[in-house]
Scaffold this active site. Structure first.
Site, short mmCIF file in Angstrom:
data_model
loop_
_atom_site.label_atom_id
_atom_site.label_comp_id
_atom_site.label_asym_id
_atom_site.label_seq_id
_atom_site.Cartn_x
_atom_site.Cartn_y
_atom_site.Cartn_z
N TYR A 1 -7.61 -76.10 -12.86
CA TYR A 1 -8.02 -74.42 -12.85
C TYR A 1 -8.66 -74.65 -14.30
O TYR A 1 -8.25 -74.44 -15.60
CB TYR A 1 -7.45 -73.50 -13.15
CG TYR A 1 -6.87 -71.69 -13.72
CD1 TYR A 1 -7.98 -71.02 -12.88
CD2 TYR A 1 -6.89 -71.33 -14.35
CE1 TYR A 1 -7.95 -69.65 -12.82
CE2 TYR A 1 -7.34 -70.31 -15.35
CZ TYR A 1 -7.44 -69.09 -14.00
OH TYR A 1 -7.84 -67.94 -14.42
N SER B 1 -7.63 -58.50 -18.10
CA SER B 1 -8.35 -58.41 -16.66
C SER B 1 -7.80 -57.34 -15.86
O SER B 1 -7.90 -56.91 -15.24
CB SER B 1 -8.14 -59.40 -15.66
OG SER B 1 -7.05 -59.94 -15.04
N THR C 1 -47.64 -56.25 12.22
CA THR C 1 -46.92 -57.58 11.36
C THR C 1 -48.05 -57.16 9.47
O THR C 1 -48.95 -56.98 10.08
CB THR C 1 -47.41 -58.41 11.86
OG1 THR C 1 -49.13 -58.40 12.35
CG2 THR C 1 -46.75 -58.90 13.17
N HIS C 2 -47.76 -57.81 8.96
CA HIS C 2 -48.17 -57.38 7.66
C HIS C 2 -48.77 -56.17 7.58
O HIS C 2 -49.17 -55.74 6.83
CB HIS C 2 -49.68 -58.11 7.98
CG HIS C 2 -49.52 -59.97 8.27
ND1 HIS C 2 -50.10 -60.76 6.75
CD2 HIS C 2 -49.80 -60.02 9.39
CE1 HIS C 2 -49.95 -61.52 7.97
NE2 HIS C 2 -49.72 -61.30 9.30
N GLU D 1 -33.70 -45.47 -1.58
CA GLU D 1 -33.85 -46.09 -2.35
C GLU D 1 -33.03 -46.32 -3.41
O GLU D 1 -33.04 -48.07 -4.01
CB GLU D 1 -34.85 -45.35 -3.66
CG GLU D 1 -36.47 -44.11 -3.58
CD GLU D 1 -36.87 -43.11 -4.08
OE1 GLU D 1 -37.42 -43.62 -4.90
OE2 GLU D 1 -36.50 -42.12 -4.19
N LYS E 1 -41.00 -31.50 -3.54
CA LYS E 1 -40.64 -33.13 -3.06
C LYS E 1 -38.94 -32.93 -2.41
O LYS E 1 -38.28 -32.15 -2.60
CB LYS E 1 -40.44 -33.43 -4.08
CG LYS E 1 -41.41 -33.69 -5.13
CD LYS E 1 -42.11 -34.73 -4.95
CE LYS E 1 -41.97 -36.19 -5.10
NZ LYS E 1 -41.48 -36.84 -6.16
N SER F 1 -36.40 -32.10 -6.78
CA SER F 1 -36.66 -32.87 -8.17
C SER F 1 -36.93 -31.44 -9.06
O SER F 1 -37.01 -30.59 -9.08
CB SER F 1 -38.54 -33.11 -7.94
OG SER F 1 -39.15 -32.68 -9.23
N LYS G 1 -13.81 -61.77 -10.47
CA LYS G 1 -13.17 -60.16 -9.58
C LYS G 1 -14.49 -59.74 -9.97
O LYS G 1 -14.69 -58.90 -8.62
CB LYS G 1 -11.74 -60.11 -9.45
CG LYS G 1 -10.62 -60.89 -9.52
CD LYS G 1 -9.39 -60.63 -10.23
CE LYS G 1 -9.39 -61.67 -11.13
NZ LYS G 1 -9.35 -62.59 -11.09
N ASN H 1 -37.09 -36.64 -1.39
CA ASN H 1 -36.94 -37.33 -1.86
C ASN H 1 -35.98 -38.16 -1.22
O ASN H 1 -34.78 -38.02 -1.08
CB ASN H 1 -36.96 -38.01 -3.47
CG ASN H 1 -37.58 -37.20 -4.68
OD1 ASN H 1 -39.42 -36.74 -3.96
ND2 ASN H 1 -37.43 -36.64 -5.47
#
Lengths: 458, 458, 458, 458
Positions: free
Chosen positions: C316, C21, C154-155, C289, C282, C276, C324, C284
């Protein structure tokens, strides 16, 4: 208590309620009876049931199925811990001691696996038929909209013009993959578990090949201990539902976006919208929102069963009883969503000309312009740079693509010719597309034709 | 359709069924009525309801609650889309047009948030009381087993001797943290949403402080749009249920292991075990298995709501309707599991002396031996190496720790003395422990005493 | 192999790589050294280390930390299985045999728990500071936009007019709850595990209160076996990260929507957008995102650790090593997303007047109109119906709200008066709001003031 | 910035770091070069590259691959945002402007999809080969243990005697299903995306059939927009990894249980065990625990990508960049776990006679006794009851099954005969099994034979 002969005390009342699965697994009644009939027929063939006993059992089971389908189901049966005990108890009432012979050479473990596999095969077929309905509806809409221009988006930014038909054909592909995933689930569940008994088969001369034939399974399972420990077919089923729901969530998101005042591209039918208690002008895409929201439910079910299966030593453990809720609810949810989406698409109104003028003036043909430069021999990266400058030039002057003159273009790159101005017009944009899989209307029509044939054939 | 005045067509039948939440949210009936009573009282205080209107509304609502609690609930109300519509419709039947005034200055959005927050606070208290019951049961068992020796495990390998009391005290700690997590959920849900209306408050002079007082919320929410979009309290609730279930799954796993023929440490009561249909000698720990299995369900619910909430733009979206199933089912599941675990622990029989002789001869005192060397001044890493060699020596001779002679020990390390042989005996092992939080019986008893007081105080 | 004195064969090479680890837990180096210094100081206080030994150990540990922070870290240490072994080995090289005494009365199990708890406390503070930065940025933007009108949705349908400031205040609330969740995590991790040893404390007279003081833990853990088995603080941490990310995903979704051509409400800075390769026009919203996409990663980590913990018997188990990666990566991801969101909000340009004219003509004041009728004494349900008819009337005539005349209104409901026409105008809409928590600009300014004070105070 | 010609400002530094995927996608270098070579060959065939340009590009790409495989990779390339940009930049350095032509008619969107699909196909084959290795190892062990008696468990209670070979054959079945799932993933990824460009194909006359042939894809994708939006193959891949890991977690759990002092059925090799720092006698099954623990990680990855995909509108969104970490890490994890499990099984020592005497005296033949009664004509339910009474009778007398005399048996049921006493002996138990899929040694040997042939054939 049916099987606890050796026990001194009955199950604690809360524990009984806790461990009961009757309200869930009652929907396996037809499959339980189908499996029992096959088992009984086999027992009679190998001489462990007399003809009379078999006739009694078969008659009793069929009567129980009728009682269930009709309204004659004795209500006290609902207090049994599961559907299997309830059927067994009712069979005793109907035919007496012969009922006791039905469990010969069979355990709950292989009995339940049989019910689940029979159910899964049926469920997959039902889903496939709803998937086909949605495909047919998308296809009909696509047929009407091969020339309906709209922006194709990447990053939700307008990228290049496409048609609504082309957009819906993308979902045709997704649904086809979704169907295929359920074909794999059918294969995964198409093995006969009967005869595996509790975990190690039987010393009785059970004929597994015979029950396989009666139940129309493709083959019999090969290891009894695996058979009673295995729920892979359910995990595969949940995965198939999850990906299918994910695709619907994407389409639902688009229905919601397209219905906004900002997009104003479609109008959902009143039959698939609702009003607001406080804002009378609202028309809300509730059905699309619910579909989008319910993807969580199905993902959750996948996670639920996956967690339950983690780290279980062989063979059957009672943990497995937790398999049915996620599977049944995912089935119901996915079926409902397919059906509602189909209705929503079938009844929505498309604002056909919404994007025409906007696209006409937009920069969404920039790629085509770059491609044209490439055909003139300009390296693509250079072509890309040139078109980038043209866009910047136009933006600075507050102009649209279609406003640009040849001399404007030549300022940036001297090689432009009069004919290139055509490239800035939207009308021919789709028709210029040359590659298979593109929104070229002729190619789109061919695809629609192909889909039409495929869907009719099935 | 209650609110669709502007619509031409009714909702499609399948869509109606699809979007209905009545069977789920009917359990919010008491909270809906509680919230409506508070809202009505406030409306009357600010003059938007006459005394007569308020009396009618309050009387009607109380009658509806009685009808529901009794058996007078009109069955046709079950076809409404949600509990709120059903109550509203019934109120119209009972008191006529005055019912129409109840919705003044209120939206479904703040109404639902109010129900959910009231419900959550109650649910947390109910859970806490079941957690305390389990703690009390564990404590009683711990009290009886402060001297019941058993191996403490790491990696499921026997590591050092502990007592069963000490083992159960570990779960006391987990449950205490679990309780605390629900205290946080109560805080998270303890704000009054009423007056937030649909998303932006109201032009009516609603008195939010008054409804807050009536409903005994700690404070009022500060932003109306956040109020109707927020389901954090439900996610916190699901997290608390999930971790709680995880702890129960660990205890359940141990109940299952300890009940095996191999461990043979406990025997579960017949009231919490079941038999097998094919293997009469079996006594299966079904309840423990179900608890272990059901952790998946609750994890799945967390994932479900988390997924549903992902990426939703503000404010209320119908996706949020999917919040109730995961929450209610997690509540039911966790409550059931707490109750069943409590019964199972309370009735199990412990094989007190199971491990005594095995531990006596085992190497599980190796650490103590190393510590003793340390007290003699040997560096720990060296002490560790010496004891490792002693273990290897004994294993090669096929001897146990307690079989070793002083001269054996001296072969490995000359500094051993006669008195060190005591360290190889199990009897005093626990009493030699010196640190707080260790299984030293005196310290364990002190802890039990402390727990006893804490639990009684509450 | 450091601790395998009794073993004949070394670990298989693939197994060594598999179980290592180091690349993950190396980031616990400062905490490991901090814990070791405290442990050594305690050992010297109780006489198990001489002053010389303690000085050597402390000097060595500090040197190692310097080597790590500088560039003097010996590369061969990277091949150790974990950070603890690497430090231990280096300490041997630096100070010789005295190093062997550091592990006296300590096990990897309590050592790791100590590192993790120390790390968690620091990580929470770091997150809180980034949350506050985002709050400050939102607040600054809110300050500039108390009068920037926009539709409240709303919606995702336009519902009522609000201000951008009001919208951002909703996120202030979410972030405040998010901060609070990390306060709970700090509490959950604020107990000293040292002295719990492997699972059952020690026969050495370790002073746990002393190490607690040195490490500034609130208290010491109460049960050694629970201490080494417990990862609740990590699950709480992951939950807090998950809900925090969910909120960011909602804001990110809105950034993306608002940046579309269709919404055109904001323009993201070039510093937080990308172009792009094929579509030069474009721009973006990649950062938004990515933030939206990364919520999946953090949800996944929660599910990962929850699954890993399921059904583990005490105490344990090596499974816990898998704790981790999910925690560290969730920390990194959430911190990054907070930082990027802060930069994106700080640099975006708002199209202030985008919605003014559209809202002016829209039906979004319908609720206010209904409320006004209520103030005239009309029952709300009736008012709702009346306004619904007005909307339908206007739509049929192709008119906007603001186009309607008094006589138009009176066609539907005779009680309208000249002054009611004011209600159809957008300018005063926000100011008419009366309830706390509404977008009334005066109330919004008060809230901004309050936030400003709160954030400065901290 | 490669493609941002129109932008005024560079990406913010933190944003650049945030959005970079180079450290992750660098492992796609071979696939990126393979895809680029195919694309370039096609461009030259359709006349958009001269022979010279193609030779330069192909030479440059092959040189880059060599640089990467060797140690000549220029370090400054590591700072590019992704592997594609790095390769492109290096190609410029190597061959100058011709490099700019490689991107002709190609977008990052179809380029990435090509890399991912090529990678997926290879990864599946690699996994299959590791699955086969584990199967072969299990089969070898099964071959040695067709007569090694052990209890078969249900509910972790001893149910019926089986053999270790039979137990391992259960895992052979699971692994076979796991292999099959990856066959489906190969099918799902076996379509050529090249030519789909950004989302809508191209106006250039790209020959998609040609690149398909060069890259050996089964077919070409049918809709460009679907092609760049689709990550189904990755979800299918993650599902396949998840179920595969789940099966390994079950086997790992059994390795752990069987290694306990309580079970004492197997001893893991030192090469796959570790010692304890504080308890020298310990031999811990760390590898099995890690495998069990890591199932969480893979489940988490499935949930991560599923969440990321939820509700994304078409077509490509940057969220999709989050697809690679879960997929690559699941691949690595599953491969590692398969390999480690194979080594662990191959080197473990089985305590062959561990259960012989215990089973001889146990009640685990109860089912067989019941079956024998059935063969005498007793109804199964009745037989079950009789055997239950015999068990209770023996338990009360403190006797084992094999201690019972004929008269004992006759006390309960008069129909028992002398020959039935044979049924109480363990030696012939397995041989009495008659059904296919049971642990009858002859049937087990046949299955081993069949497996041997199947695995060799492949």
């Amino acid at each position: 208590m049916l099987w606890g002969g050796r026990f001194r005390k009955n199950l604690d009342k809360a524990a009984l309620r806790f461990s009961t699965s009757f309200p869930i697994d009652i929907r396996l009644l037809p499959e339980d009876i189908e499996g029992s009939l096959a088992h009984a027929e086999m027992l009679s063939k190998i001489g462990l049931l007399s003809q009379k006993e078999f006739d009694d059992i078969a008659g009793g089971l069929k009567k129980i199925e009728k009682e269930w389908n009709g309204s004659a189901w004795p209500k006290d049966l609902d207090s049994y811990e599961d559907v299997h005990s309830a059927i067994e108890a009712r069979l005793y009432e109907l035919i007496g001691d012969a009922a006791g012979k039905l469990h010969t050479g069979r355990s709950r473990n292989d009995q339940i696996a049989t019910c689940e596999r029979l159910w899964t095969k049926k469920a997959c077929l039902q889903i496939k038929s709803l998937q086909v309905s949605l495909q047919k509806t998308l296809l009909s809409s696509a047929e009407r909209h091969t020339e309906t221009l709209m922006p194709g988006y990447t990053h939700l930014q307008r990228a290049q013009p496409i048609s609504l038909a082309f957009h819906f054909l993308a979902y045709m592909e997704m649904l086809e993959r979704d169907k295929n995933r359920f074909v794999h689930v059918i294969e995964a569940s198409d093995s006969n578990p009967l005869g595996s008994a509790a975990l190690a088969g039987s010393t009785l001369p059970l004929d597994r090949e015979l029950t396989r034939q009666i139940l129309r399974f493709e083959k019999s399972t090969a290891n009894a201990m695996d058979t009673v420990s295995d729920r892979d077919y359910f995990l595969d089923f949940l995965h198939a539902c999850g990906v299918g729901m994910m695709h619907l969530s994407r389409l639902a998101e688009e229905m919601i976006l397209w219905s906004t005042s900002e997009w104003n591209f479609i109008q959902l039918s009143d039959e698939y919208s609702t009003g607001s208690s406080l804002m009378p002008q609202k028309k809300n895409p509730d059905m699309a929102e619910l579909i989008r929201g319910k993807v969580g439910r199905v993902y959750g079910h996948y996670m639920a069963l996956s967690t339950t299966m983690k780290g279980l030593p062989l063979s059957y453990n009672r943990d497995l009883q937790e398999d049915k809720i996620p599977v049944f609810d995912s089935f119901d949810t996915y079926c409902d969503c397919l059906e509602i989406m189909t209705g929503m698409i079938a009844t929505m109104r498309v604002n056909d000309r919404r994007f025409e003028s906007e696209l006409a003036g937009s920069f969404s043909l920039a790629t085509d312009l770059a491609d044209a430069l490439v055909m003139k021999g300009v390296a693509f990266r250079e072509a890309h740079r040139i078109v980038g400058q043209i866009v910047q030039f136009a933006e600075e002057k507050g102009q649209k693509f279609s406003d640009l003159s040849l001399s404007d273009l030549k300022t940036i790159y001297s090689g432009f010719a009069e004919s290139d101005l055509e490239l800035l017009k939207i009308e021919q944009a789709l028709k210029r597309k040359k590659t298979t899989g593109s929104p070229n209307p002729d190619l789109v029509k061919q695809q629609i034709e192909r889909w039409r044939k495929t869907l009719t054939a099935k």
